[in-house]
Design an enzyme around this catalytic site. Structure first.
Site, PDB file in Angstrom:
ATOM      1  N   LYS A  10       0.855  -1.190   0.000  1.00  0.00           N
ATOM      2  CA  LYS A  10       0.000   0.000   0.000  1.00  0.00           C
ATOM      3  C   LYS A  10       0.889   1.238   0.000  1.00  0.00           C
ATOM      4  O   LYS A  10       1.499   1.582   1.013  1.00  0.00           O
ATOM      5  CB  LYS A  10      -0.921   0.036   1.223  1.00  0.00           C
ATOM      6  N   GLY A  48       7.134   4.584   8.535  1.00  0.00           N
ATOM      7  CA  GLY A  48       6.372   5.815   8.708  1.00  0.00           C
ATOM      8  C   GLY A  48       6.539   6.357  10.114  1.00  0.00           C
ATOM      9  O   GLY A  48       7.536   6.063  10.785  1.00  0.00           O
ATOM     10  N   SER A  49       5.569   7.110  10.555  1.00  0.00           N
ATOM     11  CA  SER A  49       5.724   7.801  11.837  1.00  0.00           C
ATOM     12  C   SER A  49       5.545   6.844  13.009  1.00  0.00           C
ATOM     13  O   SER A  49       4.888   5.802  12.893  1.00  0.00           O
ATOM     14  CB  SER A  49       4.686   8.921  11.942  1.00  0.00           C
ATOM     15  N   THR A  50       6.119   7.219  14.139  1.00  0.00           N
ATOM     16  CA  THR A  50       6.013   6.395  15.340  1.00  0.00           C
ATOM     17  C   THR A  50       4.555   6.304  15.801  1.00  0.00           C
ATOM     18  O   THR A  50       4.095   5.247  16.231  1.00  0.00           O
ATOM     19  CB  THR A  50       6.925   6.963  16.443  1.00  0.00           C
ATOM     20  N   GLY A  56       2.935   3.807  13.683  1.00  0.00           N
ATOM     21  CA  GLY A  56       3.549   2.509  14.006  1.00  0.00           C
ATOM     22  C   GLY A  56       2.912   1.882  15.238  1.00  0.00           C
ATOM     23  O   GLY A  56       2.614   0.683  15.265  1.00  0.00           O
ATOM     24  N   GLU A 110       9.613   0.575  10.878  1.00  0.00           N
ATOM     25  CA  GLU A 110      10.746   1.475  10.693  1.00  0.00           C
ATOM     26  C   GLU A 110      10.162   2.861  10.867  1.00  0.00           C
ATOM     27  O   GLU A 110       9.433   3.338   9.995  1.00  0.00           O
ATOM     28  CB  GLU A 110      11.329   1.230   9.304  1.00  0.00           C
TER      29      GLU A 110
END
Ligand SMILES: NC(=O)c1ccc[n+]([C@@H]2O[C@H](COP(=O)([O-])OP(=O)(O)OC[C@H]3O[C@@H](n4cnc5c(N)ncnc54)[C@H](O)[C@@H]3O)[C@@H](O)[C@H]2O)c1
Length: 886
Positions: free
Chosen positions: A180, A233-235, A238, A255
């Site tokens: 995606k 992507g962003s924490t 995540g 990551e």
């Protein structure tokens, strides 16, 4: 304007809903393509296609080399699309063309490197040569197998490279994927889908579905048919993905964000450091997760650095991304621009000093576009939000520090740990600093350098797992352990026996590699034995008693010029330090083989020394069961006590002060290479030791014979050993110089050693180990005292074997019932002990009466009890035996 469709099950299709959205050029804010917008039905279709493809084995069932061939075709197709990929990436993601043009090369290089590694070098199947489990003989191997349907959720900063970082390791290891892309940047992933189709990757193996994270992402992260999610992507997202995946316990690799520290030490090359800070922060407008957005600068060079950094930042050209002279292009979106503006405002409010930038950048000839000037905040405190939170734009915080330690502390004062740098002209100093930073990657005098075979990923809240390299491939496989039972027989299974009344283990493996040389003058073979082992520098290990008896010198003379020294410091019942001292002597003298001359104490020390010499470190590192996979330092053993059989056994018994008891090395590879049975070496043994060590050998033989592991080979050895001991022990007690009888006792001890190495021992040993450990009773003496009592305890479980013992001891069993003959064996052992003057009672060898209960509790936990003919599980029964022996 081009139209892009979803790629599901090998076809480019419209969204089920018919919805489309526009992909925008962030440098002009103009639409550049329409894209089908995946929704719930499309996500489900893609997952179903990937599931079916995986389960069919059309991809997962290929051998790695066949997958490699297809992935090489895929790389070729990417190469054919190289220009289109680069231009589209630049236009859609805002990457300056000078950066975007290398992306296809990086993708193709990574695809080829990792696919080839996966096919040629990845450890798909691995034999475990030493399992460390003594009770499950068999072959052990592990397989690495694909996980299944892997979802890759791709960020908008490097849409093509991140898609490849997810697709290639997943595909190379046999998984199927649903990719995606980010809604802002869907185009290059769809071009990659075209390449995959053209390469003939089977339908359903690769699926690409652009759509919103809120809708499509949610289905991908919760659908039961998805096995793994890999997200970049962003924490914040995540965390949400981990939470969503938890209901179906998906494998998750993340990551995530970073706030990496780029540490400029006071001895850095200033031009290099300024360049590193510039590139490390402003490359791709700062929209790189591992950017060095906290530049930590030594107070000694701070002012100079700030001045140079400001000048360098102001020289950067912000322009349209497709223009070849632009150093920086636009941010990816209006939203990202607003975020950056918000943080700059916050930085000023927090009291940081804005020294350049802090505003949108004008680009000549272009109206619109999300351009922002490179921005430097000086005098930033690490506690400020602009230093703690990820901005993901061209905004850098410069923080002053006074010492290397303080720099490391500031670097570590972050919830993140993704990247980082150190600039210094002293590599050792830079490495020291790099080691101290808790982060997944550190660059020294460099920044933003990735390598296909070097892992990338985060410490702390920067992520879970690794991408790239072998570590990245492991993340896409799961490990299966396969045990193949070597003893595939109902009555040969140690574990099944736990739930069975038939405790007899009928299968066996017989491995006794020691070369035995015996007879009068056998010592003279030693020179040739050393030569045969390919050695030249033998160290003799012995103890003071044996040396005093002149035996070490006999060995030295026989070794002629091969002897490099004698180490005679070994005490009775040696501990680990005794082994370490012997090892030190061997290392000092550069010995290449060990000759042990002594009883069990010396031979066991030598075994420990051979393992330690071979594997390094200290003896304590090597206490273990069945872990060695190759021959150890060569060892020739010359027994002098005719008791333990250690010259041919797979055990070394060593006292550990730390553990407060005797511990073991048990391993086939510690059996000495050669045993020399020369009767001259036992003729000096005093009477008391002759008797107690003789009973040690007797106990080995009787317990091996009656053990649940006994077998025909060991039975023969054990019975003959019993016969030899019963006939010869009285002779050597009467005349210590009776050479023939001495040799027979040595042979008996060796045969009993072989027998118990293979067939194991039983409760008498468990009880003797305990009396030895708790009350320092010599092992042989304790064994002898309890042996007849244990034989009676076992009578109904091994009457047949004990009846044979009676015969071997010279009892005329003719006409006797088997049980009576078995009981007669115990009587005969006692009679023999009395005849040779062996101690008969535990009270006579230092065991206090009130210590018996504790002994019983310890003894029932001894491993050897497992092999006793009669099950041992009641401490009261064991106490009763101790009492009888008291
Ligand atoms: N590795 C195995 O398979 C195994 C089996 C059983 C016991 N063990 C261990 O072996 C050790 C006991 O060994 P051991 O019973 O052979 O005794 P030992 O090696 O401790 O020797 C006992 C004493 O006898 C003296 N001695 C030995 N030979 C002599 C000789 N020929 N002339 C004069 N004096 C001599 C020694 O100087 C020493 O003082 C214990 O630590 C026990 O746990 C090992």
């Amino acid at each position: 304007m081009e139209n892009y469709k979803l790629f599901i099950n090998g076809e480019f299709v419209d969204a089920a809903s018919g919805k489309t959205f526009e992909a925008i050029d962030p440098g002009t804010e103009q639409p550049i393509a329409t894209v089908a917008q995946a929704g719930k039905a499309d996500a489900e279709a893609a997952i179903t296609a990937a599931r079916k493809a995986f389960d069919s084995g059309i991809w997962s069932g290929l051998v790695p080399a066949a997958r490699l061939a297809k992935l090489q075709d895929f790389a070729d197709q990417m190469a054919q699309q190289g220009l289109r990929l680069a231009a589209t990436e630049s236009m859609n993601a805002g990457q300056v063309i000078n950066l975007a043009k290398v992306m296809p090369l990086l993708c193709i290089g990574y695809a080829r490197n990792i696919s080839h590694y996966a096919a040629a070098k990845f450890p798909w199947e691995e034999e475990i040569l030493a399992s460390g489990n003594a009770f499950g003989p068999g072959r052990e191997f592990i397989r690495r197998e694909p996980i299944g349907v892997c979802v890759g959720i791709i960020p908008w900063n490097f849409p093509m490279l991140m898609a490849i970082w997810k697709m290639i390791p997943a595909l190379a290891t046999g998984n199927t994927v649903v990719i995606k892309p980010a809604s802002y940047t869907p185009l290059t992933a769809l071009i990659l889908a075209e390449a995959a189709k053209a390469a003939g990757i089977p339908n359903g193996v690769v699926n690409v579905i652009p759509g919103s994270g809120g809708e499509v992402g949610k289905i991908l992260c919760t659908h039961p048919d998805v096995d793994k999610i890999a997200f970049t992507g962003s924490t914040a997202v995540g965390r949400e993905i981990m939470r969503m995946g938890s209901a179906t316990v998906k494998k998750v690799t993340l990551e995530l964000g970073g706030k990496s520290a780029n540490i400029i030490l006071d001895d850095a090359d200033m031009d290099l450091a300024v360049e590193g800070a510039t590139y490390g922060t402003f490359s791709h407008q700062g929209q790189i997760c591992e950017s060095g957005t906290r530049v930590l600068v030594s107070s000694k060079i701070y002012d100079q650095f700030i001045e140079m950094f400001k000048k360098r930042a102001e020289a950067l050209r912000v322009g349209y991304q497709m223009h070849p002279t632009s150093h920086m292009g636009p941010l990816v979106s209006k939203e990202q621009l607003a975020t950056v503006e918000g943080y700059v405002k916050m930085g000023k409010e927090e009291g940081a000093e804005l020294i350049t930038g802090g505003k949108r950048a004008e680009v000549q000839g272009i109206k619109g576009g999300y351009y922002y000037a490179p921005t430097i905040f000086a005098n930033v405190k690490n506690k400020m939000r602009i230093a703690q939170e990820e901005i993901f734009g061209p905004v850098v915080c410069v923080i002053k520090y006074d010492s290397d330690e303080e720099a490391v502390a500031i670097a570590n004062d972050s919830i993140y740990g993704l990247g980082g740098g150190v600039f210094s002209s002293n590599t050792a100093r830079a490495e020291r600093v790099a080691r101290g930073v808790r982060t997944g990657t550190m660059w020294i005098n460099n920044y933003h350098i990735f390598s296909d075979f070097c892992p990338f990923g985060g410490y702390k809240q920067s992520g879970v797992g690794r991408e790239l390299g072998a570590a990245g491939l492991h993340e896409y496989t799961q490990v299966k352990r396969v045990h193949v039972n070597y003893a595939a027989d109902r009555n040969t299974n140690m574990n099944f026996a736990l739930m069975s009344d038939n405790k007899k283990i009928e299968g066996f493996s017989y491995n006794c590699p020691t070369n035995v040389v015996g007879g009068h003058g056998a010592l003279s073979s030693i020179y040739k034995e050393v030569t045969n082992l390919g050695c030249r520098r033998a160290l003799i290990l012995t103890d003071p008693g044996v040396r005093k008896a002149g035996l070490a010198d006999l060995v030295k003379n026989a070794l002629v010029d091969f002897c490099v020294g004698i180490h005679d410091k070994i005490p009775p019942d040696p501990d680990l330090e005794s082994v370490d001292a012997a090892v030190e002597a061997a290392r000092e003298l550069r010995a290449d083989c060990i000759v042990s001359g002594g009883g069990g104490s010396v031979i066991d020390t030598a075994k420990g020394a051979c393992v330690t010499l071979k594997n390094g470190g200290k003896a304590n590192d090597h206490l273990n069961f069945l872990v060695l996979t190759e021959p150890q330092t060569p060892h020739i053993a010359i027994p002098t006590t005719a008791g333990t059989g250690s010259e041919v056994t797979n055990a070394a018994v060593l006292t550990s002060k730390g553990a407060g008891r005797k511990l073991f090395i048990i391993d086939t590879h510690i059996m000495p290479n050669t045993a020399i049975l020369d009767p001259r070496f036992t003729m000096t043994l005093p009477k008391g030791l002759t008797v107690s060590t003789g009973m040690d050998a007797m106990t080995h033989a009787v317990e091996a014979l009656t053990s649940i592991m006994s077998n025909q080979i060991c039975d023969g050895q054990a019975l003959h050993a019993i016969r030899l001991i019963s006939e010869n022990m009285p002779l050597v007690v009467a005349d210590g110089k009776n050479e023939k009888a001495r040799l027979n006792m040595q042979i008996a001890a060796t045969m009993a050693g072989w027998a118990f190495t293979i067939a194991q021992v039983g409760l008498a040993h468990g009880m003797a180990h305990t009396a030895g450990a708790l009350h320092h009773v010599p092992h042989g003496a304790a064994c002898g005292i309890v042996l007849p009592k244990v034989m009676r305890f076992n009578v109904d479980h091994s009457a047949d074997k004990l009846a044979l013992v009676a015969q071997a001891l010279g009892v005329n069993t003719k006409g006797m019932k088997e049980r009576d003959a078995a009981l007669a064996a115990a009587d005969a052992v006692e009679a023999l002990m009395k005849k040779v003057g062996h101690p008969m009672r535990l009270r006579g060898v230092g065991v206090p009466e009130d210590g018996l209960m504790m002994c019983a509790f310890h003894a029932i936990a001894d491993t050897v009890d497992l092999f006793n003919a009669r099950p041992v599980s009641d401490p009261m029964e064991v106490l009763e035996i101790y009492k009888q022996a008291y």
